[in-house]
Motif scaffolding. Structure first.
Motif, short mmCIF file in Angstrom:
data_model
loop_
_atom_site.label_atom_id
_atom_site.label_comp_id
_atom_site.label_asym_id
_atom_site.label_seq_id
_atom_site.Cartn_x
_atom_site.Cartn_y
_atom_site.Cartn_z
N ARG A 195 -29.36 -69.79 -30.26
CA ARG A 195 -28.79 -71.07 -30.71
C ARG A 195 -28.91 -72.14 -29.63
O ARG A 195 -29.31 -73.27 -29.89
CB ARG A 195 -27.34 -70.89 -31.12
N TYR A 212 -31.02 -72.15 -27.12
CA TYR A 212 -32.44 -72.38 -26.85
C TYR A 212 -33.06 -73.30 -27.89
O TYR A 212 -33.94 -74.11 -27.59
CB TYR A 212 -33.16 -71.03 -26.85
N MET A 213 -32.60 -73.19 -29.14
CA MET A 213 -33.18 -73.97 -30.22
C MET A 213 -32.65 -75.40 -30.29
O MET A 213 -33.16 -76.19 -31.07
CB MET A 213 -32.97 -73.26 -31.56
#
Length: 90
Positions: free
Chosen positions: A86, A88-89
């Motif tokens: 989450r 990272y995105m």
């Protein structure tokens, strides 16, 4: 994390290469290099960071999810990975 300890030297070497790439970007900006060159260096550094992230994520999944000794540790490892994905995105 045991997997990062086992691969410590390899991971540190990758971080040092990335640090060198970032220093190269800084030098390019200081010397007013062409934007195309700066963009190429940025793309290269991003790729290196993505590669490092992927390697550590794989190790985490392998050790803390797939090979976790207990179901509770597997759940914890899975939740940690969800949190990381989450972040990272974003």
């Amino acid at each position: 994390m045991a997997h990062t300890i086992r691969q410590k030297e390899k991971l540190i070497a990758r971080v040092r290469r990335i640090k060198g790439q970032l220093e190269g970007i800084e030098r390019a900006l200081e010397t007013e290099a062409a934007c195309g060159e700066v963009l190429r260096q940025l793309a290269s550094a991003r790729g290196a960071m993505n590669g490092l992230t992927t390697e550590v994520m794989e190790g985490h999944l392998q050790e803390h999810v797939i090979d976790a000794p207990t179901e509770a540790e597997r759940r914890t490892g899975g939740r940690e990975m969800i949190d990381v994905i989450r972040a990272y995105m974003k």
